[in-house]
Design an enzyme around this catalytic site. Structure first.
Site, short mmCIF file in Angstrom:
data_model
loop_
_atom_site.label_atom_id
_atom_site.label_comp_id
_atom_site.label_asym_id
_atom_site.label_seq_id
_atom_site.Cartn_x
_atom_site.Cartn_y
_atom_site.Cartn_z
N GLU A 176 0.82 -1.21 0.00
CA GLU A 176 0.00 0.00 0.00
C GLU A 176 0.86 1.27 0.00
OE1 GLU A 176 0.58 -2.21 2.31
OE2 GLU A 176 -0.13 -1.64 4.31
N CYS A 281 16.41 -6.53 0.26
CA CYS A 281 16.55 -7.76 1.07
C CYS A 281 17.90 -8.41 0.81
CB CYS A 281 15.42 -8.73 0.77
SG CYS A 281 15.52 -9.38 -0.89
P1 NAD Z 1 5.89 -5.88 5.21
O1 NAD Z 1 6.01 -7.23 5.82
O2 NAD Z 1 5.57 -4.72 6.09
O3 NAD Z 1 4.74 -5.88 4.08
C1 NAD Z 1 4.71 -6.85 3.06
C2 NAD Z 1 3.26 -7.08 2.64
O4 NAD Z 1 2.52 -7.58 3.76
C3 NAD Z 1 2.55 -5.80 2.18
O5 NAD Z 1 1.77 -6.12 1.06
C4 NAD Z 1 1.71 -5.42 3.37
O6 NAD Z 1 0.52 -4.77 3.00
C5 NAD Z 1 1.40 -6.75 4.03
N1 NAD Z 1 1.24 -6.63 5.49
C6 NAD Z 1 1.88 -5.74 6.30
N2 NAD Z 1 1.49 -5.92 7.57
C7 NAD Z 1 0.60 -6.94 7.57
C8 NAD Z 1 -0.15 -7.61 8.60
N3 NAD Z 1 -0.05 -7.24 9.87
N4 NAD Z 1 -0.94 -8.62 8.23
C9 NAD Z 1 -1.05 -9.00 6.95
N5 NAD Z 1 -0.36 -8.41 5.94
C10 NAD Z 1 0.46 -7.40 6.24
O7 NAD Z 1 7.24 -5.63 4.39
P2 NAD Z 1 7.71 -4.30 3.67
O8 NAD Z 1 8.11 -3.30 4.71
O9 NAD Z 1 6.76 -3.90 2.63
O10 NAD Z 1 9.02 -4.83 2.90
C11 NAD Z 1 10.29 -4.90 3.49
C12 NAD Z 1 10.60 -6.29 4.00
O11 NAD Z 1 10.51 -7.24 2.93
C13 NAD Z 1 12.02 -6.43 4.51
O12 NAD Z 1 11.99 -7.21 5.68
C14 NAD Z 1 12.75 -7.14 3.38
O13 NAD Z 1 13.89 -7.85 3.78
C15 NAD Z 1 11.69 -8.04 2.91
N6 NAD Z 1 11.96 -8.50 1.55
C16 NAD Z 1 12.32 -9.80 1.38
C17 NAD Z 1 12.61 -10.28 0.11
C18 NAD Z 1 12.99 -11.72 -0.09
O14 NAD Z 1 12.92 -12.20 -1.23
N7 NAD Z 1 13.38 -12.44 0.95
C19 NAD Z 1 12.54 -9.42 -0.99
C20 NAD Z 1 12.14 -8.09 -0.77
C21 NAD Z 1 11.85 -7.65 0.50
#
Ligand code: NAD
Length: 499
Positions: A176, A281
């Protein structure tokens, strides 16, 4: 105020839940749009329409589906600059880096053009008398992807490309915080020939994620984001009987051996540590030089390089090295972690907390920060900072350096810099981490290999993209078929014993 809705049944539509989230311009701190957050009812209706649309799409021959991907590749290339500009404007990353984000996703779509080959099953001729045995890879039906803010083009493309070209309908729930690019990609797919309803892009927060996890029509969920949410989605999705793969956070170590080319290692660390403001990441967040002489020399080489970094908005030109963090909350969190590092005794070599840029005083910028003498018990070591903060952890030996990376709960990526093949080989063999670089700081595998971390960086079995993605988004059916021989002998006019 600009309002961002959803892409449902081939059209941009406004949300009906009445709930919204702010989308910021990270460089100025201003709210530039608000994005609709879907309700469970909106999600369920979109999923039901997707299930109807999937029937014809799943029955379309794989080569025709691949042709849609071919055209999609052409259209992404055509609109590359437009996509990258929209991406930079919401995410904050530099324009060349935004193009890289689109490009790395595009490469997976190129790989998906090979779907007809990837979907081929296996065949055993004459497995028994008159018996042939063969396996088919069939689409699951409706699959879903939930993606993070930090790669708003690449990761949605990693998810939707394989799922769609395997014959599924796909529900994408993007971040979002930067929702525009996924909507633009959906419009391009329509232009490329994807039938309406096969791809639905539904913006939202926890409510729409839970609606995905609880919807019985959705057969599989691919998630990328932070580890606590990955664990939550994995357990709730699995409990509801879905196929789930979740990729989480990271703490990537780079070991620098005494025989490494230190200029090369320092250049690599600066790019991998501070690029995209550390919001990757696969960023290197921990440098582990082996031996005091290596550590001292490395810090001496890092400081002038870091001092030269140009931090600014993406609009300031292509020589900007990195931009702001994505939100004010991320800014406060990263600054708080830097303060905790100081309080817990790390040596703050360069402090980015008070970074200011004229004209962008309210932007979410953090200057490049470097810590030395970081130890295992510090929060800056235990947590994923996800900001432009590099920690140096000194090790006396290769084994000690290896143990830091091995013992950390995350296992996404790692790297070693050395001139010694024996050490490099030992490292690649023993390390318990999913992606390994040898004199390569960010070892992101190409589209035709697979991407995935170990330990708390990955939950589930199969990796993202490459052949694994086609296994994840299909299921195997095995057919045993018997056609008795002798049926062409014609009519018989005398009684014969049955055999
Ligand atoms: P996030 O976990 O906050 O959000 C990811 C998704 O989950 C979003 O679509 C969000 O709307 C949803 N979300 C958030 N809170 C939620 C909840 N309480 N319940 C259900 N859904 C929820 O992550 P972010 O801040 O958008 O991204 C950064 C993170 O992603 C970092 O930890 C990074 O390391 C990780 N990442 C990992 C990879 C990989 O391939 N391992 C790649 C890119 C990013």
């Amino acid at each position: 105020m600009k309002e961002i809705g959803h892409w449902i049944n081939g059209k941009l539509v406004a949300g009906t839940s009445g709930r919204f989230a702010d989308v910021f311009n990270p460089a100025t701190g201003e709210v530039q749009a608000r994005v609709a957050l879907a309700s469970t009812a909106e999600m369920d209706a979109a999923v039901a329409d997707a299930a109807r649309a999937q029937i014809a799409w799943g029955a379309t021959n794989p080569q025709r589906r691949a042709r849609v991907m071919m055209e999609f590749v052409r259209l992404i290339n055509r609109d590359m600059d437009k996509l990258a500009e929209a991406l930079s404007a919401e995410h904050g990353k530099t324009f060349p880096d935004a193009k890289g984000d689109v490009q790395r996703g595009l490469e997976v779509i190129e790989f998906c053009i090979g779907a007809p080959h990837l979907l081929k099953g296996e065949f055993t001729d004459a497995a028994g008398p008159g018996i042939d045995m063969y396996s088919l890879r069939q689409p699951l039906g409706v699959a879903a992807g939930i993606t993070p803010f930090n790669f708003p083009a690449m990761i949605p493309l990693w998810k939707m490309g394989p799922a769609l070209s395997a014959g599924n309908a796909f529900i994408l729930k993007p971040s979002e915080r930067d929702p525009s690019v996924p909507l633009m990609l959906a419009a391009l797919l329509q232009e490329a020939g994807l039938p309406d309803g096969v791809l639905q892009v539904i913006n939202g927060d926890k409510e729409s994620v839970d609606a995905i996890l609880d919807n019985p029509t959705i057969q599989a969920v691919g998630f990328v984001g932070s580890t606590p949410i990955a664990e939550y989605i994995y357990s709730r999705g699995c409990a509801n009987g879905k196929r789930v793969q979740c990729f989480g956070g990271a703490k990537n170590h780079m070991i620098i051996m005494p025989d490494a080319d230190l200029d090369q290692a320092a250049d690599a660390l600066v790019g991998a540590g501070y690029g995209a403001a550390g919001e990757r990441c696969m960023a290197i967040s921990v440098a582990v030089p082996v031996g005091k002489a290596t550590a001292d020399a490395l810090i001496e080489k890092l400081v002038p390089r870091i001092e030269k970094l140009k931090v600014g908005p993406w609009t300031a030109g292509n020589d900007v090295d990195y931009g702001p963090l994505v939100t004010g909350a991320a800014l406060e969190r990263v600054k708080g972690l830097i303060t905790s590092g100081v309080e817990q005794g790390a040596t703050l070599v360069m402090d980015g907390r008070n970074f200011q840029l004229q004209g962008y005083e309210n932007g979410f910028f953090v200057g490049p920060t470097l810590f030395d003498n970081v130890t295992r018990d510090m929060e800056i070591y235990k947590q994923e900072i996800f900001g432009p903060v590099l920690s140096c952890m000194r090790a006396d030996s290769y084994e000690e350096a290896l143990s830091y990376a091995m013992d950390h709960e995350y296992g996404n990526g790692t790297a070693i810099f050395t001139r010694d093949g024996d050490t490099a080989r030992d490292f690649a063999h023993r390390i318990n981490i999913g992606m390994v670089g040898i004199n390569v700081p960010i070892p992101v595998p190409l589209a035709y290999h697979t991407f995935g971390g170990w330990k708390k960086s990955g939950f589930g079995d199969l990796n993202q993209h490459g052949p694994d993605a086609f296994r994840f988004y299909t299921r195997t059916k095995t057919v045993t078929s018997r056609w008795p021989s002798g049926i062409k002998e014609g009519s018989a006019f005398n009684f014969k014993p049955m055999d």
